[in-house]
Design a protein around this motif. Structure first.
Motif, PDB file in Angstrom:
ATOM      1  N   ILE A 131      -4.823  87.002  18.315  1.00 43.27           N
ATOM      2  CA  ILE A 131      -5.431  88.317  18.068  1.00 43.27           C
ATOM      3  C   ILE A 131      -5.973  88.944  19.341  1.00 43.27           C
ATOM      4  O   ILE A 131      -6.249  90.134  19.362  1.00 43.27           O
ATOM      5  N   ALA A 132      -6.074  88.160  20.406  1.00 43.81           N
ATOM      6  CA  ALA A 132      -6.509  88.710  21.688  1.00 43.81           C
ATOM      7  C   ALA A 132      -5.446  89.633  22.273  1.00 43.81           C
ATOM      8  O   ALA A 132      -5.730  90.431  23.153  1.00 43.81           O
ATOM      9  N   TRP A 133      -4.238  89.526  21.771  1.00 40.79           N
ATOM     10  CA  TRP A 133      -3.148  90.397  22.218  1.00 40.79           C
ATOM     11  C   TRP A 133      -3.195  91.677  21.381  1.00 40.79           C
ATOM     12  O   TRP A 133      -2.472  91.833  20.409  1.00 40.79           O
ATOM     13  N   ASP A 134      -4.045  92.588  21.768  1.00 42.17           N
ATOM     14  CA  ASP A 134      -4.257  93.817  21.001  1.00 42.17           C
ATOM     15  C   ASP A 134      -2.987  94.626  20.780  1.00 42.17           C
ATOM     16  O   ASP A 134      -2.773  95.183  19.717  1.00 42.17           O
ATOM     17  N   GLU A 135      -2.158  94.683  21.786  1.00 36.86           N
ATOM     18  CA  GLU A 135      -0.989  95.549  21.701  1.00 36.86           C
ATOM     19  C   GLU A 135       0.304  94.761  21.504  1.00 36.86           C
ATOM     20  O   GLU A 135       1.379  95.250  21.841  1.00 36.86           O
ATOM     21  N   ALA A 136       0.208  93.566  20.954  1.00 35.09           N
ATOM     22  CA  ALA A 136       1.412  92.750  20.733  1.00 35.09           C
ATOM     23  C   ALA A 136       2.300  93.412  19.693  1.00 35.09           C
ATOM     24  O   ALA A 136       1.842  93.857  18.650  1.00 35.09           O
ATOM     25  N   LYS A 137       3.552  93.463  20.003  1.00 35.01           N
ATOM     26  CA  LYS A 137       4.545  94.000  19.074  1.00 35.01           C
ATOM     27  C   LYS A 137       5.515  92.876  18.757  1.00 35.01           C
ATOM     28  O   LYS A 137       6.227  92.394  19.631  1.00 35.01           O
ATOM     29  N   TRP A 138       5.502  92.448  17.521  1.00 34.31           N
ATOM     30  CA  TRP A 138       6.391  91.368  17.116  1.00 34.31           C
ATOM     31  C   TRP A 138       7.737  91.966  16.752  1.00 34.31           C
ATOM     32  O   TRP A 138       7.839  92.797  15.866  1.00 34.31           O
ATOM     33  N   ASN A 139       8.780  91.536  17.454  1.00 35.74           N
ATOM     34  CA  ASN A 139      10.126  92.038  17.192  1.00 35.74           C
ATOM     35  C   ASN A 139      10.613  91.634  15.810  1.00 35.74           C
ATOM     36  O   ASN A 139      11.280  92.394  15.129  1.00 35.74           O
ATOM     37  N   ASN A 140      10.284  90.395  15.434  1.00 33.73           N
ATOM     38  CA  ASN A 140      10.700  89.869  14.139  1.00 33.73           C
ATOM     39  C   ASN A 140       9.933  88.573  13.878  1.00 33.73           C
ATOM     40  O   ASN A 140       9.102  88.167  14.691  1.00 33.73           O
ATOM     41  N   ARG A 141      10.234  87.954  12.777  1.00 32.21           N
ATOM     42  CA  ARG A 141       9.576  86.701  12.386  1.00 32.21           C
ATOM     43  C   ARG A 141       9.816  85.606  13.426  1.00 32.21           C
ATOM     44  O   ARG A 141       8.926  84.836  13.762  1.00 32.21           O
ATOM     45  N   ALA A 142      11.026  85.558  13.961  1.00 30.58           N
ATOM     46  CA  ALA A 142      11.380  84.549  14.960  1.00 30.58           C
ATOM     47  C   ALA A 142      10.519  84.707  16.214  1.00 30.58           C
ATOM     48  O   ALA A 142      10.031  83.719  16.762  1.00 30.58           O
ATOM     49  N   HIS A 143      10.317  85.925  16.639  1.00 30.58           N
ATOM     50  CA  HIS A 143       9.498  86.185  17.810  1.00 30.58           C
ATOM     51  C   HIS A 143       8.063  85.703  17.575  1.00 30.58           C
ATOM     52  O   HIS A 143       7.463  85.045  18.429  1.00 30.58           O
ATOM     53  N   PHE A 144       7.512  86.006  16.412  1.00 32.72           N
ATOM     54  CA  PHE A 144       6.155  85.579  16.077  1.00 32.72           C
ATOM     55  C   PHE A 144       6.038  84.053  16.087  1.00 32.72           C
ATOM     56  O   PHE A 144       5.116  83.493  16.666  1.00 32.72           O
ATOM     57  N   PHE A 145       6.983  83.362  15.416  1.00 30.51           N
ATOM     58  CA  PHE A 145       6.918  81.896  15.370  1.00 30.51           C
ATOM     59  C   PHE A 145       7.122  81.275  16.745  1.00 30.51           C
ATOM     60  O   PHE A 145       6.503  80.262  17.073  1.00 30.51           O
ATOM     61  N   GLY A 146       7.985  81.860  17.544  1.00 30.32           N
ATOM     62  CA  GLY A 146       8.192  81.355  18.901  1.00 30.32           C
ATOM     63  C   GLY A 146       6.928  81.458  19.732  1.00 30.32           C
ATOM     64  O   GLY A 146       6.526  80.508  20.406  1.00 30.32           O
ATOM     65  N   VAL A 147       6.285  82.611  19.687  1.00 26.10           N
ATOM     66  CA  VAL A 147       5.037  82.815  20.431  1.00 26.10           C
ATOM     67  C   VAL A 147       3.932  81.913  19.884  1.00 26.10           C
ATOM     68  O   VAL A 147       3.180  81.302  20.647  1.00 26.10           O
ATOM     69  N   SER A 148       3.848  81.804  18.562  1.00 25.56           N
ATOM     70  CA  SER A 148       2.818  80.967  17.942  1.00 25.56           C
ATOM     71  C   SER A 148       2.970  79.496  18.349  1.00 25.56           C
ATOM     72  O   SER A 148       1.986  78.823  18.661  1.00 25.56           O
ATOM     73  N   SER A 149       4.202  79.000  18.364  1.00 22.03           N
ATOM     74  CA  SER A 149       4.451  77.616  18.762  1.00 22.03           C
ATOM     75  C   SER A 149       4.063  77.393  20.209  1.00 22.03           C
ATOM     76  O   SER A 149       3.463  76.377  20.560  1.00 22.03           O
ATOM     77  N   ASN A 150       4.385  78.368  21.049  1.00 23.15           N
ATOM     78  CA  ASN A 150       4.023  78.262  22.457  1.00 23.15           C
ATOM     79  C   ASN A 150       2.511  78.275  22.639  1.00 23.15           C
ATOM     80  O   ASN A 150       1.969  77.524  23.448  1.00 23.15           O
ATOM     81  N   ILE A 151       1.822  79.102  21.884  1.00 23.46           N
ATOM     82  CA  ILE A 151       0.359  79.157  21.974  1.00 23.46           C
ATOM     83  C   ILE A 151      -0.247  77.835  21.526  1.00 23.46           C
ATOM     84  O   ILE A 151      -1.175  77.318  22.159  1.00 23.46           O
ATOM     85  N   MET A 152       0.273  77.257  20.452  1.00 25.59           N
ATOM     86  CA  MET A 152      -0.249  75.964  20.000  1.00 25.59           C
ATOM     87  C   MET A 152      -0.003  74.890  21.052  1.00 25.59           C
ATOM     88  O   MET A 152      -0.850  74.024  21.275  1.00 25.59           O
ATOM     89  N   ARG A 153       1.140  74.952  21.699  1.00 25.00           N
ATOM     90  CA  ARG A 153       1.414  74.010  22.791  1.00 25.00           C
ATOM     91  C   ARG A 153       0.366  74.167  23.880  1.00 25.00           C
ATOM     92  O   ARG A 153      -0.200  73.185  24.366  1.00 25.00           O
ATOM     93  N   ARG A 154       0.093  75.406  24.284  1.00 27.68           N
ATOM     94  CA  ARG A 154      -0.894  75.660  25.338  1.00 27.68           C
ATOM     95  C   ARG A 154      -2.287  75.165  24.927  1.00 27.68           C
ATOM     96  O   ARG A 154      -2.996  74.586  25.734  1.00 27.68           O
ATOM     97  N   VAL A 155      -2.678  75.415  23.676  1.00 20.70           N
ATOM     98  CA  VAL A 155      -3.988  74.970  23.194  1.00 20.70           C
ATOM     99  C   VAL A 155      -4.098  73.449  23.282  1.00 20.70           C
ATOM    100  O   VAL A 155      -5.084  72.914  23.790  1.00 20.70           O
ATOM    101  N   LEU A 156      -3.082  72.745  22.788  1.00 23.78           N
ATOM    102  CA  LEU A 156      -3.112  71.279  22.791  1.00 23.78           C
ATOM    103  C   LEU A 156      -3.109  70.714  24.204  1.00 23.78           C
ATOM    104  O   LEU A 156      -3.847  69.773  24.506  1.00 23.78           O
TER     105      LEU A 156
END
Length: 139
Positions: free
Chosen positions: A17-42
């Motif tokens: 949610i810190a990405w105020d202006e994020a534009k998700w191209n599609n579901r795949a884009h969202f899941f890809g970014v989400s997985s990468n963020i979880m990797r970074r958090v861990l």
């Protein structure tokens, strides 16, 4: 202490949610970014944990760690580094590992996100795990 699932999801959500202006191209884009963020958090969390006496660590296999989301004792920093090397050779294999291991997606969900057949995901997943295990055993 290991990062609990709720803590991981909360931290990933806060970063998303810190990405105020994020534009998700599609579901795949969202899941890809989400997985990468979880990797970074861990990985960030793992880097903050002080080194402990290796005699006291219980090691588990990569396969076993994947089946125990609340008890991943795999060296996340080494995995992150190996995954970065894998990405330089084969981006799709690295994305599959990221989505399955860090994002918790199933084979079918990963296949949908990457727009490939589930059998392709399973084949690439097996190859990526074998490569990563070999790479992790070197260090």
């Amino acid at each position: 202490h290991l990062l609990q699932t709720t803590g991981l999801v909360n931290e990933a959500f806060v970063r998303l949610i810190a990405w105020d202006e994020a534009k998700w191209n599609n579901r795949a884009h969202f899941f890809g970014v989400s997985s990468n963020i979880m990797r970074r958090v861990l990985v960030d969390f793992a880097r903050k944990i002080p080194k402990v006496d290796e005699k006291r660590i219980e090691y588990v296999s990569f396969d076993h760690a994947i089946n125990l989301p609340g008890d991943r004792r795999t060296d996340l920093i080494a995995l992150d580094e190996a995954l970065s090397v894998l990405a330089s050779y084969d981006r799709r294999k690295a994305e599959i590992v990221e989505m399955r291991f860090f994002g918790g997606l199933t084979v079918d969900e990963t296949a949908e996100v990457l727009a490939v057949a589930p059998i392709t995901v399973m084949r690439e997943w097996r190859k990526a795990k074998a490569w990563l295990l070999q790479e992790l055993c070197k260090g």
